[in-house]
Enzyme design. Structure first.
Site, mmCIF file in Angstrom:
data_model
loop_
_atom_site.group_PDB
_atom_site.id
_atom_site.type_symbol
_atom_site.label_atom_id
_atom_site.label_comp_id
_atom_site.label_asym_id
_atom_site.label_seq_id
_atom_site.Cartn_x
_atom_site.Cartn_y
_atom_site.Cartn_z
ATOM 1 N N TRP A 192 2.078 10.656 -20.077
ATOM 2 C CA TRP A 192 0.685 10.241 -19.903
ATOM 3 C C TRP A 192 0.306 10.303 -18.422
ATOM 4 O O TRP A 192 1.091 9.902 -17.569
ATOM 5 C CB TRP A 192 0.498 8.817 -20.462
ATOM 6 C CG TRP A 192 -0.916 8.338 -20.298
ATOM 7 C CD1 TRP A 192 -2.030 8.868 -20.860
ATOM 8 C CD2 TRP A 192 -1.352 7.228 -19.494
ATOM 9 N NE1 TRP A 192 -3.140 8.172 -20.462
ATOM 10 C CE2 TRP A 192 -2.759 7.154 -19.620
ATOM 11 C CE3 TRP A 192 -0.695 6.304 -18.680
ATOM 12 C CZ2 TRP A 192 -3.512 6.182 -18.975
ATOM 13 C CZ3 TRP A 192 -1.450 5.334 -18.036
ATOM 14 C CH2 TRP A 192 -2.853 5.281 -18.188
ATOM 15 N N ASP A 359 -18.187 6.801 -25.533
ATOM 16 C CA ASP A 359 -16.748 6.747 -25.816
ATOM 17 C C ASP A 359 -16.416 5.515 -26.656
ATOM 18 O O ASP A 359 -17.278 4.940 -27.341
ATOM 19 C CB ASP A 359 -15.986 6.774 -24.472
ATOM 20 C CG ASP A 359 -14.628 7.435 -24.570
ATOM 21 O OD1 ASP A 359 -13.677 6.756 -24.996
ATOM 22 O OD2 ASP A 359 -14.504 8.636 -24.245
ATOM 23 N N ASP A 360 -15.183 5.095 -26.591
ATOM 24 C CA ASP A 360 -14.619 4.017 -27.401
ATOM 25 C C ASP A 360 -15.444 2.717 -27.305
ATOM 26 O O ASP A 360 -16.001 2.406 -26.249
ATOM 27 C CB ASP A 360 -13.205 3.759 -26.865
ATOM 28 C CG ASP A 360 -12.367 2.940 -27.797
ATOM 29 O OD1 ASP A 360 -12.877 2.514 -28.842
ATOM 30 O OD2 ASP A 360 -11.185 2.733 -27.469
ATOM 31 N N LYS A 469 -15.648 13.608 -29.726
ATOM 32 C CA LYS A 469 -14.343 13.524 -29.056
ATOM 33 C C LYS A 469 -13.392 12.891 -30.055
ATOM 34 O O LYS A 469 -13.577 11.736 -30.443
ATOM 35 C CB LYS A 469 -14.473 12.677 -27.790
ATOM 36 C CG LYS A 469 -13.162 12.503 -27.018
ATOM 37 C CD LYS A 469 -13.458 11.791 -25.692
ATOM 38 C CE LYS A 469 -12.189 11.358 -24.980
ATOM 39 N NZ LYS A 469 -12.502 10.489 -23.828
ATOM 40 N N TRP A 470 -12.403 13.647 -30.504
ATOM 41 C CA TRP A 470 -11.482 13.197 -31.559
ATOM 42 C C TRP A 470 -10.183 12.767 -30.884
ATOM 43 O O TRP A 470 -9.386 13.598 -30.478
ATOM 44 C CB TRP A 470 -11.222 14.346 -32.535
ATOM 45 C CG TRP A 470 -10.372 13.989 -33.716
ATOM 46 C CD1 TRP A 470 -9.037 13.715 -33.715
ATOM 47 C CD2 TRP A 470 -10.787 13.877 -35.084
ATOM 48 N NE1 TRP A 470 -8.595 13.444 -34.986
ATOM 49 C CE2 TRP A 470 -9.649 13.549 -35.843
ATOM 50 C CE3 TRP A 470 -12.018 14.039 -35.733
ATOM 51 C CZ2 TRP A 470 -9.688 13.374 -37.229
ATOM 52 C CZ3 TRP A 470 -12.051 13.870 -37.118
ATOM 53 C CH2 TRP A 470 -10.900 13.535 -37.852
ATOM 54 N N ASP A 471 -9.971 11.460 -30.806
ATOM 55 C CA ASP A 471 -8.850 10.930 -30.035
ATOM 56 C C ASP A 471 -7.682 10.544 -30.942
ATOM 57 O O ASP A 471 -7.852 10.322 -32.142
ATOM 58 C CB ASP A 471 -9.344 9.700 -29.243
ATOM 59 C CG ASP A 471 -8.604 9.525 -27.928
ATOM 60 O OD1 ASP A 471 -7.515 10.086 -27.785
ATOM 61 O OD2 ASP A 471 -9.138 8.809 -27.059
ATOM 62 N N MET A 472 -6.509 10.402 -30.371
ATOM 63 C CA MET A 472 -5.315 9.947 -31.096
ATOM 64 C C MET A 472 -4.368 9.381 -30.045
ATOM 65 O O MET A 472 -3.800 10.123 -29.270
ATOM 66 C CB MET A 472 -4.685 11.139 -31.819
ATOM 67 C CG MET A 472 -3.609 10.787 -32.805
ATOM 68 S SD MET A 472 -2.058 10.326 -32.046
ATOM 69 C CE MET A 472 -1.230 11.882 -31.945
ATOM 70 N N ASP A 539 -6.026 12.079 -19.027
ATOM 71 C CA ASP A 539 -6.812 10.932 -18.558
ATOM 72 C C ASP A 539 -6.815 10.898 -17.033
ATOM 73 O O ASP A 539 -7.591 10.163 -16.426
ATOM 74 C CB ASP A 539 -6.212 9.624 -19.087
ATOM 75 C CG ASP A 539 -6.625 9.354 -20.524
ATOM 76 O OD1 ASP A 539 -7.473 10.103 -21.044
ATOM 77 O OD2 ASP A 539 -6.103 8.399 -21.129
HETATM 78 C C1 GLA Z 1 -7.856 7.454 -24.548
HETATM 79 C C2 GLA Z 1 -8.622 8.657 -24.040
HETATM 80 C C3 GLA Z 1 -9.648 8.227 -23.036
HETATM 81 C C4 GLA Z 1 -10.586 7.227 -23.675
HETATM 82 C C5 GLA Z 1 -9.800 6.067 -24.253
HETATM 83 C C6 GLA Z 1 -10.682 5.134 -25.066
HETATM 84 O O1 GLA Z 1 -7.085 6.905 -23.560
HETATM 85 O O2 GLA Z 1 -7.738 9.601 -23.501
HETATM 86 O O3 GLA Z 1 -10.367 9.319 -22.540
HETATM 87 O O4 GLA Z 1 -11.319 7.863 -24.683
HETATM 88 O O5 GLA Z 1 -8.754 6.510 -25.092
HETATM 89 O O6 GLA Z 1 -9.978 4.113 -25.638
#
Ligand code: GLA
Length: 780
Positions: A192, A359-360, A469-472, A539
């Site tokens: 990371w 975002d989140d 934006k599809w996050d995991m 990130d």
């Molecule tokens: C991950 C993504 C970030 C952001 C956060 C939100 O870390 O890589 O860009 O979207 O989640 O919780």
């Protein structure tokens, strides 16, 4: 093109040949993979075995040892002791099998797979069928030739025609034996916020493994691997590239045999893998992607880039300019409401941003990362009018609207978990381990896949959303699913389930631009790119770190796939202070976005950003889809990136300095990919620097005497930035290739607007344009 003469198969691309033949024993021998050869009598490159085989085991009565041959695939228990691409428990309980040639078919086009993503577009395919000598089990080796980009994809399928169940413990997409020693290997490794750092090392006797066991292709080791001759550089020498179209656990093993044959196997990892194949069932592997070049690593990367841009990315996104976005995450984290978002959006739209991404934190009880994942109800205390109301307001500002999702995850504190605890992946009777306070949803289950499809699609239907934006955000643990027959199927079934979800949603919403993300670049692979044309690279947006990340990724992936944002300084993860100019100059070599609190910027910084966006819009097509070049790092302290149009009509070169040397030497910049016989206008991209960078020296360069750190200076910063690094030339491409001697850097004594004031982490962009070049649709 694919041809066959007397069971010798020749797969030809523009500049390469891949040749193999059927041996009298029925096994397949690799004869050549490298530069393009003419069709001829290939006996000269048959492997000779006329001096016995030493202590090797002979294959049956034939005086031949499989161990000494470059093979196209190999099987357990018949005398080949190198790393095996296949391990299968046969109907008799043994692990011995012996597949030999049974026929082949050549066809136009690709062979689409049912459950896994595959390359598309013009190609020619050969399927070679092999049959086991004892049991009615067949194996298909497929090769698809993409001539335009010098790429060949390979995959394997096993079909069980026997009455018994067989058990796969390992099945690779690719096995390739290369007859050459003296290789170096390059892999992309990290974690990371330090993804995809390129590591080159000597390949010596024994085995090197590049794999992932986290459930995703991972930020630890990307599936891309390069083998190259020791003398190979960015622009010279033979190299081979391998990548896998897969987003789960991958595995590449490279073994140097004691006779100097290098075996490469690549496919789904055998880590916790066990796949029963009942009578009549088949198993198909993902595709491995191969390419080779005799012209160095830049050329090899160009093959990969063309392959991704033309044959992986969905046709609807090919060459389609990607919008400049503003993302609220680093500006607000979870702490926002509609008023805050709107004020950020208004600022962004004034600067020229085209897409605003929320975002989140917009759903459920998602006020921190302990709750809410799995839920899709909008958090009304933050957004009383819901997503559609916000999206409409953003649209009214002249921007499009995008939204963040993390659909593969669940928090225990969520409505979904309260209703369906069985949706979370965990082993019965064991307390599951958490990552970022969340559990993984069991995507092996069709009802979980359907839950995601239904809820994501509902949000996309109800609001004008043009980007997702599809996050995991975690690695997999506690692998267990009651939806599969054997627990050795969990990892791969999860990925197949994910692909079903992605296929459905991206097909149903063809106009939505999807960006894949996994804590940044934890799932940067060709599988995800088949559904989502771009990926958030990391990130980490510190430009100095990003140079390594973007450079590493560039070996396999084009700039059009890499999300790259300008963020705050000091940087949130490294605490490093860097000039706004450098943050932009690095992000400009990817898909530009901004991710910072604009309200903290002064007027001059905003003006700088407005100019950056104007410049990027003009050169967008070049920066996103141009040929990307890396340079040999003469000194670790300097990094250069460059893009050029394929016809050489325009180029932009980035010159990045890591640390300032006292009284530095002279910089010479070399352009690549230009036409030596054409005349170019070269100039530095206009940039200004924060006057604070001058410290005490300011009193010598400003007409009015200002006290460093004083109130007047602090105020002056808001209204004045110093121009620097102004230079331009008119010269031929030959001179630009042999090296442009640019202005001196600041040496501690004098300043003029021509002086290059780079300092620590300083940088400059230079453009070179042929007269009459087309930039942004306009003739120059
Ligand atoms: C991950 C993504 C970030 C952001 C956060 C939100 O870390 O890589 O860009 O979207 O989640 O919780």
């Amino acid at each position: 093109m694919i041809s066959e003469v007397n069971k010798v198969f020749m797969l030809s691309t523009k500049e390469t040949s891949y040749i193999f033949r059927v041996l009298p024993s029925g096994h397949l021998e690799n004869l050549h993979y490298g530069n393009r050869l003419k069709e001829q009598d290939f006996r000269g490159i048959h492997m000779k075995q006329n001096a016995g085989a030493g202590s090797s085991v002979l294959y049956m009565e034939e005086a031949m040892s499989l161990d000494l041959l470059p093979l196209e695939y190999s099987f357990n228990g018949k005398g080949d002791y190198r790393v095996m691409p296949l391990e299968m428990e046969m109907p008799d309980g043994s692990f011995v099998c012996d597949f030999v040639y049974a026929g082949h078919e050549i066809m136009e086009g690709t062979m689409p797979m049912n459950e896994l993503p595959d390359a598309h577009g013009d190609g020619v395919t050969i399927v070679v069928e092999l049959r086991d000598k004892l049991f009615p089990i067949t194996m298909k080796l497929s090769y698809t030739v993409f001539s335009d980009c010098d790429v060949i994809t390979r995959r394997t399928e096993i079909i069980n025609h026997s009455k018994e169940t067989v058990r796969l413990r390992k099945i690779m997409s690719l096995c390739l034996d290369l007859l050459s020693d003296g290789f170096d290997v390059m892999t992309l490794d990290g974690g990371w916020i330090k993804e995809a750092h390129a590591h080159r090392r000597e390949l010596s006797q024994g085995m090197l493994i590049n794999d992932s066991t986290t459930g995703a292709s991972s930020n630890r080791h990307n599936p891309g691997v390069i083998l190259m001759k020791k003398e190979t550089t960015e622009d010279h020498g033979r190299c081979y590239g391998f990548n896998l179209m897969y987003s789960g656990n991958h595995h590449t093993a490279i073994e140097v045999s004691n006779h100097g044959i290098v075996r490469v196997i690549q496919g789904v990892s055998q880590h916790n893998f066990h796949w029963p194949l009942a009578s009549g069932e088949s198993f198909e592997t993902p595709s491995a992607v191969l390419t080779t070049s005799g012209k160095g690593l830049n050329d090899l990367s160009h093959h990969f880039h063309d392959f991704v841009n033309h044959h992986v990315i969905s046709e609807r996104w090919q060459k389609k300019p990607r919008p400049i976005l503003m993302n609220n995450w680093e500006a607000t984290f979870f702490d926002f409401n509609e008023r805050k978002i709107m004020s950020l959006a208004k600022e962004a739209s004034k600067l020229g941003v085209e897409l605003f991404v929320l975002d989140d934190g917009w759903f459920g009880k998602r006020n921190n990362d302990h709750a809410g994942l799995g839920d899709y109800e909008v958090n009304r205390s933050k957004l009383p009018g819901g997503i559609s109301n916000l999206a409409r307001k953003i649209k009214a500002l002249g921007m499009s609207f995008g939204l963040w999702f993390e659909p593969e995850m669940i928090n225990e504190d969520s409505e979904l978990f309260r209703k369906h605890p069985e949706y979370a992946m965990k082993v019965p009777g064991r307390k599951p381990s958490k990552g970022r306070n969340q559990l993984v949803l069991d995507l092996c289950k069709v009802e979980v896949q359907d839950y995601i499809i239904e809820n994501v699609e509902k949000i996309l239907r109800d609001a004008p959303i043009s980007y997702v934006k599809w996050d995991m955000n975690r690695h997999m643990s506690d692998m267990f699913s009651d939806a599969v027959e054997h627990q050795g199927m969990v990892f791969h079934s999860y990925i197949k389930g994910l692909y079903r979800v992605l296929r459905k949603i991206t097909d149903d919403f063809p106009d939505v631009l999807f960006e894949s993300c996994s804590s940044g670049g934890n799932r940067f692979d060709l599988g995800m790119l088949s559904y989502m044309p771009q990926i958030w690279a990391s990130d980490n947006t510190d430009p100095v770190e990003r140079l390594k990340i973007q450079e590493g990724l560039s070996y396999f992936y084009p700039s059009s796939t890499m999300g790259a944002h300008v963020s705050q300084s000091p940087h949130q993860q490294t605490l490093r202070r860097t000039p706004l100019e450098t943050r932009f100059n690095v992000a400009a070599f990817g898909l530009l976005g901004y991710e910072l609190d604009l309200s903290n910027l002064n007027l001059k910084e905003k003006e700088e950003i407005r100019n950056q966006i104007i410049w990027y819009k003009k050169y967008r097509s070049l920066m996103q889809f141009g040929r990307f070049y890396r340079f040999i790092k003469e000194k670790e302290n300097r990094v250069n990136f460059q893009v050029a149009e394929e016809d050489g009509s325009i180029a932009v070169l980035g010159n990045f300095q890591i640390l300032q040397k006292s009284s530095p030497g002279f910089d010479v910049l070399h352009f690549k990919g230009l036409n030596p016989d054409e005349r170019y206008h070269v100039e530095t991209v206009k940039a200004t620097m924060d006057i604070e960078a001058f410290g005490e020296l300011l009193k010598h360069v400003t007409p009015v005497k200002l006290k460093p750190g004083g109130l007047i200076l602090r105020n002056a910063r808001k209204f004045y930035r110093l121009p620097h690094n102004v230079e331009s030339y008119d010269c031929y491409g030959d001179l630009l290739a042999s090296g442009l001697r640019v202005n001196q850097q600041f040496m501690g004594t004098g300043y003029s607007k021509e002086t290059r004031m780079l300092g620590d982490f300083g940088s400059q962009l230079m453009s070179a344009e042929m007269k009459g070049a087309i930039v942004n649709g306009e003739k120059q």
